[in-house]
Design a protein around this motif. Structure first.
Motif, PDB file in Angstrom:
ATOM      1  N   SER A 196      22.647  30.872  35.728  1.00  0.00           N
ATOM      2  CA  SER A 196      21.454  31.685  35.099  1.00  0.00           C
ATOM      3  C   SER A 196      21.262  31.537  33.842  1.00  0.00           C
ATOM      4  CB  SER A 196      22.083  33.250  35.181  1.00  0.00           C
ATOM      5  OG  SER A 196      23.201  33.117  34.511  1.00  0.00           O
ATOM      6  N   ASN A 197      21.925  30.338  33.197  1.00  0.00           N
ATOM      7  CA  ASN A 197      21.468  29.809  32.024  1.00  0.00           C
ATOM      8  C   ASN A 197      21.077  28.537  31.575  1.00  0.00           C
ATOM      9  OD1 ASN A 197      20.966  30.716  29.140  1.00  0.00           O
ATOM     10  ND2 ASN A 197      23.343  30.120  28.680  1.00  0.00           N
ATOM     11  N   VAL A 198      20.274  27.838  32.564  1.00  0.00           N
ATOM     12  CA  VAL A 198      19.796  26.563  32.635  1.00  0.00           C
ATOM     13  C   VAL A 198      21.108  25.528  32.385  1.00  0.00           C
ATOM     14  CG1 VAL A 198      18.020  25.018  31.688  1.00  0.00           C
ATOM     15  CG2 VAL A 198      18.032  27.798  31.258  1.00  0.00           C
ATOM     16  N   GLY A 199      22.300  25.824  33.015  1.00  0.00           N
ATOM     17  CA  GLY A 199      23.368  25.007  33.120  1.00  0.00           C
ATOM     18  C   GLY A 199      24.339  24.962  31.716  1.00  0.00           C
ATOM     19  N   ASN A 200      23.970  25.900  31.118  1.00  0.00           N
ATOM     20  CA  ASN A 200      25.023  26.256  29.642  1.00  0.00           C
ATOM     21  C   ASN A 200      25.725  27.437  30.045  1.00  0.00           C
ATOM     22  OD1 ASN A 200      23.344  24.191  28.287  1.00  0.00           O
ATOM     23  ND2 ASN A 200      21.551  25.460  27.722  1.00  0.00           N
ATOM     24  N   TRP A 201      26.584  27.437  29.215  1.00  0.00           N
ATOM     25  CA  TRP A 201      27.498  28.607  29.207  1.00  0.00           C
ATOM     26  C   TRP A 201      27.832  29.183  27.720  1.00  0.00           C
ATOM     27  CZ3 TRP A 201      31.908  30.714  27.028  1.00  0.00           C
ATOM     28  CH2 TRP A 201      32.467  31.896  27.799  1.00  0.00           C
ATOM     29  N   SER A 202      27.425  30.449  27.696  1.00  0.00           N
ATOM     30  CA  SER A 202      27.972  31.203  26.264  1.00  0.00           C
ATOM     31  C   SER A 202      28.164  32.744  26.928  1.00  0.00           C
ATOM     32  CB  SER A 202      26.672  31.386  25.653  1.00  0.00           C
ATOM     33  OG  SER A 202      25.582  32.129  26.285  1.00  0.00           O
ATOM     34  N   PRO A 203      29.153  33.216  26.085  1.00  0.00           N
ATOM     35  CA  PRO A 203      29.745  34.395  26.476  1.00  0.00           C
ATOM     36  C   PRO A 203      29.009  35.579  26.169  1.00  0.00           C
ATOM     37  CG  PRO A 203      30.676  33.943  24.158  1.00  0.00           C
ATOM     38  CD  PRO A 203      29.829  32.784  24.678  1.00  0.00           C
ATOM     39  N   ASN A 204      29.136  36.743  27.212  1.00  0.00           N
ATOM     40  CA  ASN A 204      28.393  37.875  27.010  1.00  0.00           C
ATOM     41  C   ASN A 204      29.275  39.172  27.181  1.00  0.00           C
ATOM     42  OD1 ASN A 204      28.923  38.086  29.657  1.00  0.00           O
ATOM     43  ND2 ASN A 204      27.146  38.421  30.655  1.00  0.00           N
ATOM     44  N   HIS A 205      30.396  39.034  26.681  1.00  0.00           N
ATOM     45  CA  HIS A 205      31.399  40.010  26.794  1.00  0.00           C
ATOM     46  C   HIS A 205      32.584  40.006  26.114  1.00  0.00           C
ATOM     47  CE1 HIS A 205      33.065  43.808  28.837  1.00  0.00           C
ATOM     48  NE2 HIS A 205      33.791  43.123  29.813  1.00  0.00           N
ATOM     49  N   PHE A 206      33.329  41.107  25.730  1.00  0.00           N
ATOM     50  CA  PHE A 206      34.402  41.047  25.123  1.00  0.00           C
ATOM     51  C   PHE A 206      35.579  42.181  25.747  1.00  0.00           C
ATOM     52  CE2 PHE A 206      31.782  40.471  21.157  1.00  0.00           C
ATOM     53  CZ  PHE A 206      32.556  39.188  20.690  1.00  0.00           C
ATOM     54  N   VAL A 207      36.724  41.502  25.995  1.00  0.00           N
ATOM     55  CA  VAL A 207      37.680  42.179  26.453  1.00  0.00           C
ATOM     56  C   VAL A 207      39.121  42.132  25.526  1.00  0.00           C
ATOM     57  CG1 VAL A 207      37.087  41.993  28.960  1.00  0.00           C
ATOM     58  CG2 VAL A 207      38.635  40.409  27.797  1.00  0.00           C
ATOM     59  N   PRO A 208      39.778  43.216  25.475  1.00  0.00           N
ATOM     60  CA  PRO A 208      41.141  43.151  24.874  1.00  0.00           C
ATOM     61  C   PRO A 208      42.190  42.353  25.537  1.00  0.00           C
ATOM     62  CG  PRO A 208      40.783  45.255  25.949  1.00  0.00           C
ATOM     63  CD  PRO A 208      39.706  44.670  26.145  1.00  0.00           C
ATOM     64  N   LEU A 209      42.992  41.807  24.840  1.00  0.00           N
ATOM     65  CA  LEU A 209      44.273  40.993  25.247  1.00  0.00           C
ATOM     66  C   LEU A 209      45.510  41.873  25.169  1.00  0.00           C
ATOM     67  CD1 LEU A 209      43.481  37.340  24.706  1.00  0.00           C
ATOM     68  CD2 LEU A 209      43.088  38.743  26.798  1.00  0.00           C
ATOM     69  N   LEU A 210      46.440  41.809  26.163  1.00  0.00           N
ATOM     70  CA  LEU A 210      47.634  42.607  26.158  1.00  0.00           C
ATOM     71  C   LEU A 210      48.665  41.861  26.463  1.00  0.00           C
ATOM     72  CD1 LEU A 210      46.720  46.475  27.040  1.00  0.00           C
ATOM     73  CD2 LEU A 210      47.254  45.551  24.809  1.00  0.00           C
TER      74      LEU A 210
END
Length: 360
Positions: free
Chosen positions: A206-220
């Motif tokens: 969905s991004n012309v073959g590129n990857w970039s983040p669109n979300h944050f999550v916490p780590l435990l």
């Protein structure tokens, strides 16, 4: 309260002089000291299966992060544009906090210490004034500036974790620990992970073959049954020894309610009177709250009037610029039109109103 303030900030972000308006609003909010009390942030560190849900997609991305965090667990939070703030609330375990509150507090921090953040990050992620414009809009995606600002708002170090996907040296700042200004050995550190709501294949598609983040999550960290730091101690209710009382719930708060005593000899009920101390206490509780609401209403009204005045000034400046740029013929035509409009208004006035205007 913070929802109202964020709405005002969002409106200001739409103006051409958005930065001046946002800065003015933030400075006015700073005068509300009772509203900007220090946030008591005691982050949860371990995963609790009774409370948290695992974000399976983020967990897959986590395997492409640095080795020191691959044993941690990505926690599911709402992907609504406020995911960074949702992650903080998840780690705090305090449902009373809201994304609006954290967003406004972050914005105030950035405006107040603009030079510091600009000098540190502008060459990497762009000018801070553009970030401020974006942050003022609720549900807008968060960036590095907000992570750095939140570390100072929460008085907590934040370890930013970024997966090594399409990685280059420019992204090193994303894999970094942001320490707050009063950092010490005793300071706590939380982990926030840049991820995506879709798998890597779908995200690239969905991004012309590129990857970039669109979300944050916490780590435990994985759950440790031998420790109970993830469970809040239940408050103990103690009653009075002499007066019969019962526990009741009002607004989710346990309260002791006085029960009237009965005369055992005459089997008659004594008239129940509310002690004056109770009335005094009630007034002490409600009066500051009322004052705070009035103060907030006055601040909001002041902010709105400031925005209106800015718009009026802009309109006057535009008119002055038009007059300055007009040719003599255009200027004469504008004067004729102005006289015609004035004559039309006078024609619609009653005789009494016309006489009043002539007198004035």
């Amino acid at each position: 309260m913070f929802e109202t303030l964020l709405t005002l900030l969002g409106k200001a972000s739409m103006a051409s002089n958005y930065y001046d308006q946002i800065r003015t609003i933030c400075q006015q909010i700073e005068t509300l000291e009772w509203l900007l009390t220090p946030i008591q942030f005691a982050p949860i560190t371990h995963f609790d299966p009774k409370v948290h849900r695992v974000d399976q997609k983020a967990n897959l991305y986590l395997q492409k992060a640095s080795l020191d965090v691959q044993n941690m667990i990505a926690i599911e939070v709402a992907a609504d544009g406020n995911c960074l703030y949702n992650s903080i609330i998840c780690l705090s375990g305090n449902k009373a906090s809201t994304p609006s509150k954290l967003r406004v507090r972050s914005l105030i921090e950035l405006v107040k210490n603009e030079n510091f953040y600009h000098n540190r990050f502008a060459h990497i992620v762009g000018p801070v004034n553009e970030a401020i414009k974006n942050i003022a809009r609720n549900f807008s995606f968060s960036e590095l500036y907000e992570i750095a600002a939140l570390s100072n708002v929460l008085k907590c170090n934040i370890q930013s974790v970024y997966p090594t996907i399409a990685y280059c040296s420019d992204l090193n700042i994303m894999n970094n620990t942001f320490e707050h200004a009063q950092c010490s050995i005793a300071s706590k550190t939380i982990c926030l992970f840049w991820t995506h709501t879709e798998s890597e294949i779908e995200a690239r598609r969905s991004n012309v073959g590129n990857w970039s983040p669109n979300h944050f999550v916490p780590l435990l960290l994985p759950s440790d049954n031998s420790q109970s730091q993830n469970y809040l101690a239940q408050p103990k209710i103690s009653g009075s020894g002499s007066t019969p009382t019962k526990a009741t719930t009002k607004n989710n708060t346990l309260t002791q309610v006085r029960i009237p005593e009965f005369n055992a000899d005459h089997n008659e009920m004594q008239p129940f009177q509310v002690p004056s101390t109770v009335i005094t206490t009630t007034n002490e509780i409600t009066t500051p709250r009322t004052n705070r609401r009035l103060q907030l209403a006055e601040t909001c009204a002041s902010v709105e009037s400031t925005i209106v005045e800015h718009k009026r000034m802009q309109a006057r400046e535009r008119m002055a610029a038009k007059r300055a740029a007009a040719t003599p013929e255009e200027a004469e035509r504008q004067r004729i039109l102005a006289r015609e409009r004035s004559a039309a208004r006078r024609a619609t006035l009653t005789q009494e109103k016309a006489e009043q205007q002539r007198t004035l």
